[in-house]
Design a protein around this motif. Structure first.
Motif, PDB file in Angstrom:
ATOM      1  N   LEU A   1       0.827  -1.202   0.000  1.00  0.00           N
ATOM      2  CA  LEU A   1       0.000   0.000   0.000  1.00  0.00           C
ATOM      3  C   LEU A   1       0.867   1.260   0.000  1.00  0.00           C
ATOM      4  N   ILE A   2       1.967   1.200   0.727  1.00  0.00           N
ATOM      5  CA  ILE A   2       2.876   2.347   0.753  1.00  0.00           C
ATOM      6  C   ILE A   2       3.389   2.645  -0.651  1.00  0.00           C
ATOM      7  N   GLN A   3       3.797   1.617  -1.371  1.00  0.00           N
ATOM      8  CA  GLN A   3       4.307   1.820  -2.718  1.00  0.00           C
ATOM      9  C   GLN A   3       3.217   2.326  -3.664  1.00  0.00           C
TER      10      GLN A   3
ATOM     11  N   HIS B   1      -0.302   8.585  -5.560  1.00  0.00           N
ATOM     12  CA  HIS B   1      -0.933   9.662  -4.802  1.00  0.00           C
ATOM     13  C   HIS B   1       0.041  10.624  -4.136  1.00  0.00           C
ATOM     14  N   ALA B   2       1.329  10.498  -4.394  1.00  0.00           N
ATOM     15  CA  ALA B   2       2.297  11.390  -3.760  1.00  0.00           C
ATOM     16  C   ALA B   2       1.991  12.848  -4.065  1.00  0.00           C
TER      17      ALA B   2
ATOM     18  N   LEU C   1       9.320  11.105  -1.838  1.00  0.00           N
ATOM     19  CA  LEU C   1       8.245  12.080  -2.045  1.00  0.00           C
ATOM     20  C   LEU C   1       8.741  13.258  -2.888  1.00  0.00           C
ATOM     21  N   VAL C   2       9.265  12.944  -4.056  1.00  0.00           N
ATOM     22  CA  VAL C   2       9.837  13.993  -4.910  1.00  0.00           C
ATOM     23  C   VAL C   2       8.764  14.773  -5.661  1.00  0.00           C
ATOM     24  N   ASN C   3       7.560  14.220  -5.775  1.00  0.00           N
ATOM     25  CA  ASN C   3       6.481  14.907  -6.492  1.00  0.00           C
ATOM     26  C   ASN C   3       5.437  15.479  -5.555  1.00  0.00           C
ATOM     27  N   CYS C   4       5.759  15.553  -4.271  1.00  0.00           N
ATOM     28  CA  CYS C   4       4.769  15.999  -3.296  1.00  0.00           C
ATOM     29  C   CYS C   4       4.822  17.506  -3.121  1.00  0.00           C
TER      30      CYS C   4
END
Length: 434
Positions: A104-106, A112-113, A140-143
Motif C-alpha cells: 500500500l505504501i508503494q 498519490h504522492a 516524495l519527490v512529487n509531493c
C-alpha cells in the motif's frame, strides 16, 4: 467494518440527496422499501457519499472496500481522499498500532504522492521503523506537503538512524514542498544546514515549528529560522538553543506576533549544573511585540540545576516541573512570574509549601490551574490559597496525600471549604490527571 463506521455510513446515507428524494411523494411503506433497496445496493451510491464513508475507514479497510466494485475503486483514487495521511510503521508484534502494508505504501507513493498535503509518520521504538520512514520521505519527490509530523511513540527511534540518511530524506521534502506551514521534527537528528534548506524554500509559508531535543541544531540554526520566517507563530525548542538574539529576532517589527513558545529545559549532560541565562530586556521585547504569547516551560532538572532560573521577572504562562523542585525556586516563581496561568509540580519533597503557595496566589493574578503531587501543604494554607484565587481556579488537581491536616481543618472538612470558595463541588484526587 467497525460499529462506529456503520454509524457513520448510515448517517451519510440518511442525509444523501438520493434518500431525501425517495421521501417525497411516497407512502411510508413504499419509502421503507426503497430505503431498504438503497441500503442493499451499495454499488449505486453517489461518489460523494462513498467518499465520505471512505474517509471514516482505516487504510486497510479502505483498500479492501476498493475491490468491491469499479465505482468504489474509482472513489479510492480520488485526490481528496489522499490529502491527509498517516503512515504507521511498526516492527513489533506487540505494538498498539498496525503497520501500513508495504504494498500500500508503494501504491500511495506511485499514484498519490502529488495529492499528499497533510502527512505524519508514526514509528515505534525500532530503528527499522524510523529507517522505513526516511526511505518513504526520500521518495516524495512529487509531493507538495503543507504539514509534516514525525512521531516516535516510544523512545526516539529517529535518533538511531544515520544522520546523513535522515537529513538527506528530509531535504527531499524541504526542497520539493514549497508551501510547508507546519513541521514537527522533535527528537530527530535534523541539523543547521537542513534548517537553512527549509528556510530557503518555505520562508513565506512556515507557521509552526516543533523541534525539541534536536542535538545537532545550534543557536545559529534556529536564529536563521526566526530571521527569515517572518510568519512563524508557534515554536517549540530546547532551552540550550534559546538565546537573547532569538527572542529579539522574534520581536522584530517585520515578524508576526508569536502565539506560542514552548521551551523544554533538560540537562544536556547528566549532572549539568550551570545553564545560560536570558536577559530580562529580551523577554520584555518579546512581550511588548507579542503581548498575548503563551510561554510554556517544561523542566526536567534536578534541584541543584535550578540556580539560573527565575531570579528576574520571567513572562512564563505555563510551568511544569517533571522532577522535584525546591522551596526556594517556588518562592521565586511567586515574585517573578506575574503572567503565570498554570502550574504543575510533580514533586517537592517533605518541606511544606505553605508560604510559597500563598505567595503565588497573591502575586500571580492570572493563575487559573494548579496541580500538585508528592508535595506537602497544610490544609489551612491550601484553603487560604483557594480563598485568594477564588473562582478563577478552573482546574485544581491536588493529590489527597499532599494535604496535611492541622488544628483548623481535617481532610474530611477540607472539600467543603474549598468547594465554597470555588463555587463548585471539589474533592482531592486519588490519582493524578496530568
Amino acid at each position: 467494518m467497525k460499529r462506529n463506521n456503520f454509524f457513520a455510513v448510515n448517517t451519510v446515507i440518511r442525509s444523501s440527496p438520493a434518500v431525501k428524494q425517495l421521501r417525497l411523494g411516497f407512502s411510508p411503506s413504499l419509502e421503507q422499501t426503497h430505503m431498504y433497496t438503497v441500503l442493499q445496493d451499495w454499488g449505486n451510491l453517489p461518489h460523494h457519499v462513498v467518499l465520505r464513508i471512505f474517509q471514516y475507514l482505516p487504510l486497510i479497510d479502505r483498500a479492501r472496500a476498493s475491490s468491491v466494485c469499479r465505482r468504489w475503486n474509482e472513489v479510492f483514487h480520488i485526490p481528496d481522499l489522499w490529502r491527509k495521511f498517516e503512515f504507521e510503521l511498526s516492527q513489533s508484534a506487540t505494538s498498539y498500532f498496525k503497520s501500513t502494508h508495504p504494498d500500500l505504501i508503494q501504491q500511495i507513493i506511485k499514484k498519490h504522492a502529488a495529492h499528499l498535503q497533510y502527512v505524519s509518520f508514526k514509528v515505534d521504538s525500532s530503528t527499522e521503523s524510523a529507517e522505513t520512514a526516511c526511505s518513504i520521505l526520500s521518495q516524495l519527490v512529487n509531493c507538495s506537503l503543507q504539514t509534516l509530523g514525525l512521531i516516535s511513540t516510544a523512545k526516539p527511534s529517529f535518533m538511531n538512524v544515520s544522520k546523513s540518511h535522515f537529513v538527506s530524506a528530509l531535504t527531499v521534502v524541504f526542497i520539493n514542498s514549497k508551501s510547508l506551514s507546519s513541521i514537527k521534527i522533535e527528537d530527530t537528528p535534523v541539523d543547521d544546514p537542513s534548517l537553512k534548506i527549509l528556510v530557503a524554500n518555505n520562508s513565506d509559508t512556515l507557521r509552526l515549528l516543533k523541534m525539541s531535543s534536536c542535538p545537532h541544531v545550534s543557536s545559529d540554526g534556529i536564529l536563521c529560522v526566526a530571521d527569515q520566517c517572518q510568519g512563524l507563530r508557534e515554536l517549540a525548542l530546547n532551552y540550550y538553543i534559546l538565546s537573547d538574539e532569538l527572542l529579539l529576532a522574534l520581536s522584530s517589527e517585520t515578524h508576526v506576533n508569536l502565539e506560542h513558545l514552548r521551551i523544554d529545559v533538560v540537562s544536556e549532560n547528566p549532572g549539568q549544573v550551570e545553564f545560560h541565562s536570558i536577559k530580562k530586556h529580551s523577554w520584555d521585547a518579546l512581550i511588548k511585540h507579542s503581548p498575548g504569547v503563551n510561554v510554556v516551560m517544561y523542566f526536567f532538572l534536578y534541584e541543584e540545576e535550578f540556580e539560573t532560573f527565575f531570579k528576574e521577572e520571567n513572562p512564563v504562562t505555563h510551568l511544569y516541573f517533571g522532577r522535584s523542585v525546591s522551596k526556594a525556586v517556588l518562592g521565586r516563581i511567586g515574585h517573578n512570574c506575574p503572567r503565570l496561568i498554570e502550574l504543575v509540580v510533580c514533586a517537592n519533597g517533605l518541606q511544606p509549601l505553605d508560604s510559597e503557595l500563598i505567595c503565588i496566589a497573591e502575586h500571580c493574578k492570572n493563575l487559573t490551574a494548579l496541580g500538585l503531587s508528592e508535595c506537602e501543604v497544610s490544609c489551612s494554607a491550601f484553603i487560604e490559597f483557594v480563598k485568594i484565587c477564588g473562582r478563577r481556579l478552573t482546574q485544581l488537581s491536588i493529590m489527597e496525600e499532599v494535604l496535611i491536616p492541622d488544628d483548623s481543618y481535617s481532610l474530611e472538612e477540607i472539600h467543603t471549604e474549598v468547594s465554597k470558595y470555588l463555587g463548585r463541588v471539589w474533592f482531592p484526587d486519588v490519582m493524578p490527571v496530568w
